[in-house]
Design a protein around this motif. Structure first.
Motif, short mmCIF file in Angstrom:
data_model
loop_
_atom_site.label_atom_id
_atom_site.label_comp_id
_atom_site.label_asym_id
_atom_site.label_seq_id
_atom_site.Cartn_x
_atom_site.Cartn_y
_atom_site.Cartn_z
N LEU A 141 -8.64 16.05 1.01
CA LEU A 141 -7.29 15.88 1.52
C LEU A 141 -7.24 14.98 2.75
CD1 LEU A 141 -5.88 19.52 1.21
CD2 LEU A 141 -5.17 17.53 -0.12
N MET A 142 -8.26 15.06 3.59
CA MET A 142 -8.24 14.33 4.85
C MET A 142 -8.71 12.89 4.72
SD MET A 142 -6.90 16.07 7.23
CE MET A 142 -7.37 14.96 8.57
N PHE A 143 -9.52 12.56 3.72
CA PHE A 143 -10.08 11.22 3.63
C PHE A 143 -9.03 10.12 3.48
CE2 PHE A 143 -14.64 9.91 3.05
CZ PHE A 143 -15.13 10.82 3.96
N PRO A 144 -8.00 10.28 2.63
CA PRO A 144 -6.95 9.23 2.59
C PRO A 144 -6.26 9.05 3.94
CG PRO A 144 -6.81 10.62 0.65
CD PRO A 144 -7.79 11.27 1.57
N PHE A 145 -6.03 10.15 4.65
CA PHE A 145 -5.42 10.06 5.98
C PHE A 145 -6.32 9.31 6.94
CE2 PHE A 145 -5.32 12.03 10.24
CZ PHE A 145 -4.07 11.58 10.65
N LEU A 146 -7.62 9.61 6.91
CA LEU A 146 -8.57 8.91 7.79
C LEU A 146 -8.66 7.43 7.41
CD1 LEU A 146 -11.45 11.55 8.03
CD2 LEU A 146 -9.69 11.05 9.74
N TYR A 147 -8.55 7.13 6.12
CA TYR A 147 -8.57 5.73 5.67
C TYR A 147 -7.39 4.96 6.26
CZ TYR A 147 -7.37 1.84 2.63
OH TYR A 147 -7.00 0.61 2.17
N ILE A 148 -6.19 5.52 6.13
CA ILE A 148 -4.99 4.86 6.67
C ILE A 148 -5.11 4.69 8.18
CG2 ILE A 148 -2.50 5.12 7.01
CD1 ILE A 148 -2.44 6.58 4.29
N LEU A 149 -5.62 5.71 8.84
CA LEU A 149 -5.81 5.65 10.29
C LEU A 149 -6.81 4.56 10.66
CD1 LEU A 149 -4.58 7.49 12.53
CD2 LEU A 149 -6.80 8.64 12.62
N SER A 150 -7.86 4.42 9.87
CA SER A 150 -8.87 3.41 10.13
C SER A 150 -8.31 2.00 9.99
CB SER A 150 -10.06 3.60 9.17
OG SER A 150 -10.99 2.55 9.31
N VAL A 151 -7.51 1.77 8.95
CA VAL A 151 -6.89 0.46 8.76
C VAL A 151 -5.97 0.14 9.94
CG1 VAL A 151 -5.31 -0.89 7.33
CG2 VAL A 151 -7.05 0.55 6.24
N PHE A 152 -5.18 1.11 10.34
CA PHE A 152 -4.23 0.90 11.44
C PHE A 152 -4.96 0.51 12.72
CE2 PHE A 152 -2.12 2.76 15.17
CZ PHE A 152 -0.94 2.04 15.17
N PHE A 153 -5.97 1.28 13.11
CA PHE A 153 -6.68 0.99 14.35
C PHE A 153 -7.51 -0.28 14.24
CE2 PHE A 153 -5.76 5.44 15.37
CZ PHE A 153 -5.40 5.32 16.71
N GLY A 154 -7.99 -0.60 13.04
CA GLY A 154 -8.71 -1.85 12.86
C GLY A 154 -7.82 -3.06 13.08
N LEU A 155 -6.60 -2.98 12.56
CA LEU A 155 -5.64 -4.07 12.77
C LEU A 155 -5.24 -4.17 14.24
CD1 LEU A 155 -3.33 -3.60 9.65
CD2 LEU A 155 -5.12 -5.31 9.98
N ILE A 156 -5.08 -3.03 14.90
CA ILE A 156 -4.76 -3.03 16.33
C ILE A 156 -5.92 -3.63 17.14
CG2 ILE A 156 -4.33 -1.57 18.34
CD1 ILE A 156 -1.93 -1.87 16.52
N GLY A 157 -7.14 -3.30 16.75
CA GLY A 157 -8.31 -3.86 17.44
C GLY A 157 -8.36 -5.37 17.34
N GLY A 158 -8.05 -5.91 16.14
CA GLY A 158 -8.00 -7.35 15.98
C GLY A 158 -6.90 -7.98 16.79
N LEU A 159 -5.75 -7.29 16.88
CA LEU A 159 -4.62 -7.81 17.65
C LEU A 159 -4.93 -7.83 19.15
CD1 LEU A 159 -1.67 -8.78 17.68
CD2 LEU A 159 -0.98 -6.38 17.78
N ILE A 160 -5.75 -6.90 19.61
CA ILE A 160 -6.12 -6.86 21.03
C ILE A 160 -7.19 -7.90 21.34
CG2 ILE A 160 -7.19 -5.44 22.82
CD1 ILE A 160 -5.92 -3.00 21.48
N VAL A 161 -8.24 -7.92 20.54
CA VAL A 161 -9.41 -8.76 20.83
C VAL A 161 -9.13 -10.23 20.54
CG1 VAL A 161 -11.80 -9.25 20.19
CG2 VAL A 161 -11.04 -6.87 20.47
N GLY A 162 -8.52 -10.54 19.39
CA GLY A 162 -8.30 -11.93 19.01
C GLY A 162 -7.53 -12.74 20.04
N PRO A 163 -6.32 -12.36 20.39
CA PRO A 163 -5.56 -13.12 21.39
C PRO A 163 -6.18 -13.06 22.79
CG PRO A 163 -4.09 -11.81 20.03
CD PRO A 163 -5.49 -11.35 19.72
#
Length: 245
Positions: A141-163
């Motif tokens: 039950l928790m793995f899909p939630f953790l997957y979505i959370l991982s994608v979200f924070f990964g995109l945020i990490g790129g938005l912080i580091v890239g610029p």
């Protein structure tokens, strides 16, 4: 105990695990406890790892785009697809196998070597279902939630580091993560997450349930459980990619 588990013994254990529960209310209570222990407590490490990996992937894509004719928004697109298709599902599952899997093996293995499982059997309790079923249900039950959370924070990490490091502008990065989005990629990875969640819970439970010896053997079983789970995750990743794409 052999290094690789016995498939026949594994499926026989699963047959006991998925037999009808004696008292559903107790199982439901244990399910919520396992969701908190195995799922909610993993949110922090998922967020931290995904944020850093999103930034790292963004930099690597940016530094390898040597062709000046390639639009910079491809940096955001590359980070997005890497996270959605592989990192947040497969690589995160490999990491969770180490955290969650070793936890499950050590917990059930400790109960085995201290004869607590034998005591449950003497009292007429289906120990396999009582101990393992809530863990499998919670992790799946928790793995899909953790997957979505991982994608979200990964995109945020790129938005912080890239610029911040001048690799890509925020506007181009955001345009990239929106460009040519394929919803099926998310569906595909969510399906993988369900399979991986089942493996991360059931394989370590097998090694813990059948451990023999003492504390040293419990530690060895945890190592074997993580290794076997990682191998099966990669095998199923290959199979599911072939079948679903």
């Amino acid at each position: 105990m052999k290094f690789f588990f016995s498939a026949g013994r594994y499926f026989a254990l699963l047959a006991r695990v998925f037999s009808r529960p004696e008292r559903s209310r107790i199982y439901l209570q244990k399910l919520f406890l396992e969701i908190e222990s195995l799922g909610i407590n993993s949110v922090g490490i998922v967020a931290v790892i995904s944020t850093f990996m999103g930034g790292i992937i963004t930099l690597q894509v940016a530094y390898n785009m040597t062709n000046p004719f390639l639009p910079t928004y491809l940096i955001g697109l590359g980070n997005r697809d890497s996270l959605i298709l592989e990192f947040s599902s497969t690589v995160m599952a490999l990491i969770m196998a180490g955290k969650i899997g070793s936890n499950i093996t050590s917990e059930i293995g400790s109960m085995r070597v201290t004869e607590q499982i034998d005591s449950l059997e003497i009292m007429g309790v289906n120990s396999a279902s009582y101990l393992i079923l809530p863990k499998i249900a919670a992790v799946v039950l928790m793995f899909p939630f953790l997957y979505i959370l991982s994608v979200f924070f990964g995109l945020i990490g790129g938005l912080i580091v890239g610029p911040s490091l001048g690799a890509v502008s925020a506007t181009d990065y955001i345009n990239g993560i929106q460009y040519a989005f394929t919803p099926y990629y998310v569906t595909f990875s969510l399906i993988k997450s369900l399979f991986f969640g089942f493996l991360v819970a059931s394989v370590p439970a097998y090694f813990g349930y059948f451990v023999e010896g003492g504390a040293l053997e419990v530690g060895t079983a945890s190592t074997r459980a993580v290794v076997n789970t990682n191998i099966l995750i990669l095998v199923f990743d290959l199979i599911l990619t072939q079948l679903l794409f």
